[in-house]
Design a protein around this motif. Structure first.
Motif, PDB file in Angstrom:
ATOM      1  N   LEU A 384       0.827  -1.205   0.000  1.00  0.00           N
ATOM      2  CA  LEU A 384       0.000   0.000   0.000  1.00  0.00           C
ATOM      3  C   LEU A 384       0.859   1.251   0.000  1.00  0.00           C
ATOM      4  CD1 LEU A 384      -2.824  -0.996   2.547  1.00  0.00           C
ATOM      5  CD2 LEU A 384      -3.040  -0.725   0.064  1.00  0.00           C
ATOM      6  N   LEU A 388      -0.179   2.913  -3.263  1.00  0.00           N
ATOM      7  CA  LEU A 388      -1.338   3.762  -2.981  1.00  0.00           C
ATOM      8  C   LEU A 388      -0.989   5.214  -3.272  1.00  0.00           C
ATOM      9  CD1 LEU A 388      -4.245   3.524  -1.858  1.00  0.00           C
ATOM     10  CD2 LEU A 388      -3.308   4.193   0.367  1.00  0.00           C
ATOM     11  N   TRP A 470       4.334   0.335   6.196  1.00  0.00           N
ATOM     12  CA  TRP A 470       3.952   1.421   5.279  1.00  0.00           C
ATOM     13  C   TRP A 470       5.176   2.270   4.919  1.00  0.00           C
ATOM     14  CZ3 TRP A 470      -0.141   3.643   2.639  1.00  0.00           C
ATOM     15  CH2 TRP A 470      -0.014   4.993   2.317  1.00  0.00           C
TER      16      TRP A 470
END
Length: 858
Positions: A384, A388, A470
């Motif tokens: 992500l 993302l 992340w």
């Protein structure tokens, strides 16, 4: 109006309370941070959401972990502890039946006949006192200082008069013995054959046995809290238990754990028919193993009881059944505070203790797949973060220093995340099992507030851990943006450090490859060993992957050594080829390649090449001079010999006058003397060259000798039209020389000047002393051009005039040089155009001339 409103706003701002002003500033900083670093807020939001969703499945995780949870009571160590507790419970049953308070040694120790007194601590102590007292007596050493003593040694001491009634009475008065020893010795029946060492060992083993039973007593509280137990006598039906009547009537289906040990009348133990538990088969196997390995106290205590079997034996619990049980209802209420057995010490014997069982251990969560799930979430967060979209078009992987860290640091950070996973799973197990809530509740007291703190703690840890994934994904965006090649160039420390490492490695390799074999190599070897030791030490410090890294290191080392040896062989072949070519006679060989460690041999090969070249040149010169020698000798000997033969033939003719006869005889005499002189010179040179000369060393004034030679040769020099200029030091210089040989040296030199010097020129003779050296030089102008090399002028039959028109043997300078060197001097010739210079050098303190003779060859 605009001005008014602006002013009004300013007034309102100035009148704003301080706390609202600070709150407004904080809010502004927060908004600015959110606007400038949106990747942090988006990552935090995603991490918190994942943590909350993950926490919502704790009930599922707990249920799965229970399936993988090992039963604590099925463990072999726990069953061994329960079996040992049978000895403690049997003591309670024994005392209950006999209504007494018997000690463990009274129940389990049975002494052999005559050794019953050993269990009486007072009698044993007094016996040891008696041993000490008797050993101090000179007359009884033979009884007590032996490895084994006679069982009747005390009675023998009494009958022998060494231990009288008065002595025993004296010991009793001193408090070392109690009354009655005299009667016991007279009655007999008891055996007193223990030495002092035997007594010490016996007392130590009794203490070990007491310590074993004391450790069982210390675990009784945990046994009583965690288990229902009952021990029942087979003959009387009497029992000791901590269960109520209702608990004893409980059916096996209601039991979470049930295990019984049956002891028969001989002390043999067997398992009960009814066994309950999560894994009945495992319980039965563990119990059979325990009872087989620990059938009696001898096997329980191992080799600690080495001396006791000599004087007694152990008893077992008999005619009883010991049952341990835990009901399902009790397990649900006690499992958070349940105690099981564990090994406390292992070695010659094994002792057991207890520890508090944790119902939800991290291993169960690992086995349930929790670790795989956490890895999946971390990878998902990283993906992500990598893919993302980030709002506001910011590029933190490029703009933020914290996201532009080198790849190696990110790799170590990722490894740290993997290593921290064990602690994360342990934290999840701690929270999901409810233990965290119990700890917080015990510390705070408020259940609701403790639950809130546990939830905040759990969400914070998980959110931070997920945010780290992340962060790795955001940093990995640089790989997408830059490409692999550019990313390695910009973000790899190894790549930046590689040129330096490569340079150092190549330099180290070249230093080894070009190691000077002519020098001491200890320093280079020590450096290599230190580097190898550092690398091996680093590999040995690794927790995982040590074997693989060692294998890779060995392969790299193999490649390096193979390359090094291949280059070594190649350079050796180059050197060997050059040597072979030289050996075949090709003396113009050149070596242009790098020889590495053999580089020092390049110069040696060239030296050998130059030496062989010089030897060849000298051989060619020697061959040429041999030819010239034969030619010159033939010419010089043939000329006078031909004249002699001619004039002899003339004398034979008839009709010659007396005047002609006298002229012919004079010519014969002159040619004969010439031939004699030539032969004598050749003979002298031959002796000097073969070192077959006897020197008559004496003190000679070298300057005076030169003057004498010049004076005697003055007529000959004058006839040649030469003007001799003498410049000799007035100092008297005494040298250890052979006066005749030295005179011959300078006679030949002056004679050579008289023959070949240009008439009407001057001859300079200089002599001076420099420290311990005396130098005498003779210089003249040659009448003819000197075409012969100065180094050849001292050879045999060599003259300055190649036509050989002048008289002379050609041996004058050769004889002079030989006589000079025989007396440890030096004679050197120097030709500069027509200037001919001879220099003789002598040493005042000359070494033994016979120890430094130069080699001469005919």
């Amino acid at each position: 109006m605009g001005l008014f409103r602006k002013k009004k706003k300013e007034v309102v701002w100035q009148e704003m309370p301080p706390f609202r002003e600070e709150k407004h500033r904080e809010k502004g900083r927060f908004r600015r941070l959110r606007r400038e670093k949106p990747w942090i807020f988006r990552g935090a939001a995603v991490s918190i959401v994942c943590a909350m969703i993950f926490t919502g499945f704790y009930g599922v995780f707990r249920a799965r972990a229970e399936k993988y949870q090992d039963g604590p009571m099925e463990d072999t160590y726990n069953i061994a502890w329960l079996y040992q507790s049978c000895y403690m419970l049997y003591r309670d049953l024994y005392n209950a039946k006999g209504e007494e308070n018997a000690d463990y040694k009274d129940i389990y120790l049975e002494m052999k006949e005559g050794y019953e007194w050993l269990l009486d601590e007072q009698k044993l102590s007094e016996y040891r006192n008696l041993l000490s007292l008797m050993s101090e007596s000179l007359g009884t050493e033979e009884y007590v200082d032996q490895g084994e003593i006679s069982p009747d040694w005390l009675r023998e001491a009494v009958s022998g008069g060494m231990l009288t009634e008065e002595i025993l009475k004296e010991y009793e008065d001193m408090g070392l013995l109690s009354e009655g020893w005299q009667e016991m010795l007279e009655e007999g029946g008891s055996r007193y054959d223990l030495t002092e060492d035997d007594c010490d060992h016996f007392v130590n083993e009794l203490a070990m046995l007491q310590s074993f039973f004391l450790s069982l007593e210390n675990t009784f509280r945990d046994l009583n809290v965690s288990y229902d137990y009952m021990i029942e006598d087979h003959s009387t039906g009497q029992y000791v238990t901590n269960m109520s009547e209702e608990d004893r009537r409980r059916e096996p289906e209601q039991q979470y754990f049930l295990l019984s040990f049956h002891f028969d009348s001989a002390g043999n133990v067997a398992l009960g028919n009814t066994i309950c538990g999560r894994d009945v088969s495992q319980i039965r196997k563990s119990a059979n193993e325990v009872t087989r390995d620990n059938q009696n106290l001898t096997m329980l205590l191992g080799e600690q009881l080495e001396f006791f079997p000599k004087y007694g034996k152990f008893r077992q619990p008999i005619d009883c059944t010991v049952t341990f049980a835990v009901s399902k209802e009790a397990w649900e209420t006690r499992k958070d505070n349940f105690y099981v057995g564990q090994v406390m010490a292992a070695g010659i014997s094994t002792s057991y203790g207890t520890y508090r069982y944790h119902p939800y251990e991290a291993d169960a969560y690992w086995n349930s797949g929790m670790g795989t799930l956490v890895i999946f979430i971390i990878l998902s967060m990283a993906l992500l973060g990598c893919f993302l979209p980030i709002l506001r078009g910011t590029k933190p992987w490029k703009e933020e220093k914290i996201c532009a860290v080198p790849f190696e640091i990110l790799f170590c950070f990722g490894v740290g995340l993997c290593a921290a996973m064990e602690y994360i799973v342990s934290m999840i197990a701690w929270v999901a099992s409810g233990e965290a809530g119990g700890v917080f509740t015990d510390s705070i007291g408020d259940v609701d507030f403790a639950s809130f703190l546990v939830m905040v703690f759990n969400l914070s840890v998980l959110a931070v851990y997920f945010f780290c994934g992340w962060y790795l994904g955001v940093c990995a965006r640089a790989l997408r943006a830059l490409g692999l090649k550019e990313y390695v160039k910009q973000r790899s420390l190894v790549y930046r450090f590689f040129p330096f490492v490569k340079g150092k490695t190549v330099k180290a390799y070249e230093s080894v490859a070009h190691m000077d074999l002519t020098e001491n190599a200890n320093r280079t070897i020590i450096k290599l060993l230190v580097v190898n030791a550092v690398i091996l030490f680093g590999i040995s410090c690794l927790w995982v992957g040590g074997f693989a890294i060692t294998l890779v290191y060995s392969l790299v080392l193999y490649v390096i050594l193979r390359k090094y040896i291949s280059e070594l062989q190649k350079r050796y072949r180059i050197l060997l080829k050059a040597v072979d070519e030289i050996a075949e006679g090709h003396l113009n060989v050149t070596i242009n390649e790098d020889l590495g460690v053999f580089e020092p041999f390049r110069e040696q090969v060239f030296k050998i090449q130059d030496g062989l070249q010089k030897a060849v040149d000298m051989e060619v010169k020697s061959q040429r001079m041999k030819v010239e020698l034969v030619t010159n000798m033939s010419h010089d000997l043939k000329t006078p010999l031909t004249a002699i033969i001619t004039y002899i033939n003339l004398l034979k003719e008839e009709g010659i006058t007396e005047a002609q006869r006298r002229e012919y005889l004079a010519t014969l005499e002159r040619k004969s003397l010439r031939l004699k002189s030539l032969i004598e010179d050749l003979f002298e040179f031959s002796k000097a060259s073969s070192q077959n000369v006897t020197l008559n060393i004496m003190d000679v004034d070298i300057m005076n000798l030169v003057k004498q030679v010049a004076f005697e040769m003055s007529d000959k020099l004058g006839e040649a039209g030469l003007d001799v200029r003498m410049n000799l030091t007035e100092e008297k210089v005494i040298l250890p020389l052979d006066s005749q040989k030295t005179y011959r040296i300078y006679e030949n030199l002056f004679g050579n000047i008289a023959k070949y010097a240009l008439p009407g020129t001057r001859v300079y003779v200089n002599g001076f002393r420099i420290d311990d050296t005396v130098v005498i030089t003779l210089k003249n102008i040659s009448a003819q051009e000197i075409t012969v090399d100065s180094s050849e002028l001292t050879e045999r039959f060599v003259r300055g005039d190649a036509s050989r028109n002048t008289e002379g043997s050609g041996l004058g300078l050769a004889i002079a040089k030989s006589f000079t060197e025989l007396q440890a001097g030096q004679l050197e010739l120097d030709v500069d155009g027509d200037l001919f210079k001879v220099t003789t050098t002598w040493h005042i303190v000359a070494p033994d001339p016979y120890t430094q003779l130069p080699p001469f060859a005919l």
